[in-house]
Design an enzyme around this catalytic site. Sequence first.
Site, PDB file in Angstrom:
ATOM      1  N   MET A  26      -9.358  44.249  29.382  1.00  0.00           N
ATOM      2  CA  MET A  26      -9.336  45.710  30.129  1.00  0.00           C
ATOM      3  C   MET A  26      -9.250  46.503  28.911  1.00  0.00           C
ATOM      4  O   MET A  26      -8.724  47.741  28.952  1.00  0.00           O
ATOM      5  CB  MET A  26      -8.125  45.718  30.836  1.00  0.00           C
ATOM      6  CG  MET A  26      -8.524  45.200  32.239  1.00  0.00           C
ATOM      7  SD  MET A  26      -7.422  45.667  33.594  1.00  0.00           S
ATOM      8  CE  MET A  26      -5.995  45.815  32.971  1.00  0.00           C
ATOM      9  N   LEU A  29      -7.355  46.925  22.626  1.00  0.00           N
ATOM     10  CA  LEU A  29      -7.306  45.263  22.252  1.00  0.00           C
ATOM     11  C   LEU A  29      -6.195  45.181  21.161  1.00  0.00           C
ATOM     12  O   LEU A  29      -5.962  46.017  20.040  1.00  0.00           O
ATOM     13  CB  LEU A  29      -8.653  44.770  21.514  1.00  0.00           C
ATOM     14  CG  LEU A  29      -9.642  45.066  22.570  1.00  0.00           C
ATOM     15  CD1 LEU A  29     -11.209  44.694  21.902  1.00  0.00           C
ATOM     16  CD2 LEU A  29      -9.601  44.093  23.904  1.00  0.00           C
ATOM     17  N   HIS A  30      -5.207  44.211  21.317  1.00  0.00           N
ATOM     18  CA  HIS A  30      -4.448  43.965  20.251  1.00  0.00           C
ATOM     19  C   HIS A  30      -4.567  42.558  19.450  1.00  0.00           C
ATOM     20  O   HIS A  30      -5.439  41.801  20.154  1.00  0.00           O
ATOM     21  CB  HIS A  30      -2.929  44.091  20.731  1.00  0.00           C
ATOM     22  CG  HIS A  30      -2.771  43.290  22.046  1.00  0.00           C
ATOM     23  ND1 HIS A  30      -2.787  42.028  22.145  1.00  0.00           N
ATOM     24  CD2 HIS A  30      -2.576  43.637  23.369  1.00  0.00           C
ATOM     25  CE1 HIS A  30      -2.524  41.712  23.337  1.00  0.00           C
ATOM     26  NE2 HIS A  30      -2.509  42.488  24.207  1.00  0.00           N
ATOM     27  N   HIS A  33      -5.498  39.760  22.113  1.00  0.00           N
ATOM     28  CA  HIS A  33      -7.158  39.540  22.439  1.00  0.00           C
ATOM     29  C   HIS A  33      -7.961  38.821  21.355  1.00  0.00           C
ATOM     30  O   HIS A  33      -8.697  37.940  21.721  1.00  0.00           O
ATOM     31  CB  HIS A  33      -7.551  41.008  22.816  1.00  0.00           C
ATOM     32  CG  HIS A  33      -6.904  41.643  24.026  1.00  0.00           C
ATOM     33  ND1 HIS A  33      -5.821  42.750  23.741  1.00  0.00           N
ATOM     34  CD2 HIS A  33      -6.917  41.377  25.254  1.00  0.00           C
ATOM     35  CE1 HIS A  33      -5.593  43.286  25.035  1.00  0.00           C
ATOM     36  NE2 HIS A  33      -6.004  42.325  25.910  1.00  0.00           N
ATOM     37  N   GLY A 148      -5.667  34.519  28.620  1.00  0.00           N
ATOM     38  CA  GLY A 148      -4.382  34.226  27.735  1.00  0.00           C
ATOM     39  C   GLY A 148      -3.287  33.793  28.759  1.00  0.00           C
ATOM     40  O   GLY A 148      -3.433  33.911  29.928  1.00  0.00           O
ATOM     41  N   ASP A 151      -0.407  35.591  30.902  1.00  0.00           N
ATOM     42  CA  ASP A 151      -0.695  35.931  32.346  1.00  0.00           C
ATOM     43  C   ASP A 151      -0.865  34.820  32.904  1.00  0.00           C
ATOM     44  O   ASP A 151      -1.965  34.211  33.257  1.00  0.00           O
ATOM     45  CB  ASP A 151      -1.828  36.772  32.442  1.00  0.00           C
ATOM     46  CG  ASP A 151      -1.833  38.251  31.832  1.00  0.00           C
ATOM     47  OD1 ASP A 151      -0.761  39.060  32.374  1.00  0.00           O
ATOM     48  OD2 ASP A 151      -2.265  38.366  31.246  1.00  0.00           O
TER      49      ASP A 151
HETATM   50  O1  PAF Z   1      -6.014  40.139  32.277  1.00  0.00           O
HETATM   51  C1  PAF Z   1      -6.706  41.065  32.412  1.00  0.00           C
HETATM   52  O2  PAF Z   1      -6.756  41.712  31.048  1.00  0.00           O
HETATM   53  C2  PAF Z   1      -7.432  41.466  33.383  1.00  0.00           C
HETATM   54  O3  PAF Z   1      -6.703  40.963  34.563  1.00  0.00           O
HETATM   55  C3  PAF Z   1      -8.874  40.472  33.456  1.00  0.00           C
HETATM   56  C4  PAF Z   1      -8.903  39.180  33.390  1.00  0.00           C
HETATM   57  C5  PAF Z   1      -9.750  41.272  32.279  1.00  0.00           C
HETATM   58  C6  PAF Z   1      -9.572  41.254  34.855  1.00  0.00           C
HETATM   59  O4  PAF Z   1      -9.664  42.614  34.943  1.00  0.00           O
END
Ligand code: PAF
Length: 285
Positions: A26, A29-30, A33, A148, A151
Amino acid sequence: MHIVHTIPELRAALAAYSKPAFVPTMGNLHDGHIALVRQAKPLGDATVVSIFVNRLQFLPHEDFDSYPRTWEADCAKLQAAGCDVLFAPRESDLYPQPQTFKVQPDPQLADILEGQFRPGFFTGVCTVVMKLLSAVFAGKSQGVAVFGQKDYQQLMVLRRMVQQFALPIDVVAGQTQRAADALALSSRNGYLSEAERAEAVQLSLALQALGRDAVAAAQALPEQCAALEAQAMQALGARGWQPDYLTVRRRSDLQLPQAGDGAGALVVLGAARLGNTRLIDNFEI
Ligand code: PAF
């Protein structure tokens, strides 16, 4: 790096490649990512990253509008990390009509933990990820998608979705990246004040302590779990947090441990609010 916005542009940019390696994000970015992008790079013949803040996975009172959008910095970081194709759809590219068809995940897995406190969250995640996977991988006989492990439940839900829909995609877990004090890197850390940032690591520490207590109680874990969890939540609450859950679960299905589940089979997961910021973390134990 090739930047595309529409699904036809994305498919044209990937036409020459047979095995894309994909990192959905989304944005904002850090280093967490960027570690996923570096992990993806050797796994395919083109590295694709998407940036899309997905309205469907936010509840009305959540931070969709204020979610940090840092386009220039994100592009520079992706270029430096060796991303080949950046897919940045506008809302009208991904949802040209209201998205009335949704991917409904198994409630046993998706209505607990994050799903209990963010109802509909995993339907929104699964729906957008299915659409992103379709955009990237249509016509490909193989591919890789990296998510990642921070999550943890999301990774598990998406892994099952890919499996049950028989998508020809390997789902790969990316290790959680942590700051020097062990706070898990997250875009939402940017919401923390200086004092909150100093306190934020306490969620990770509380989870690690809960994990140690759970391993020590392994013999009687099912009976003791609720007490250990309540104690951990109370301790965090006493520091000014509002915990949603701190809990010991089985890695295999995120249900409560059964007798005999010991170290190696368990994970501790937690979510708690510090001021206005909701943080999550987990540790396999
Ligand atoms: O983990 C995330 O950044 C979001 O949930 C994802 C997987 C990009 C879906 O929008």
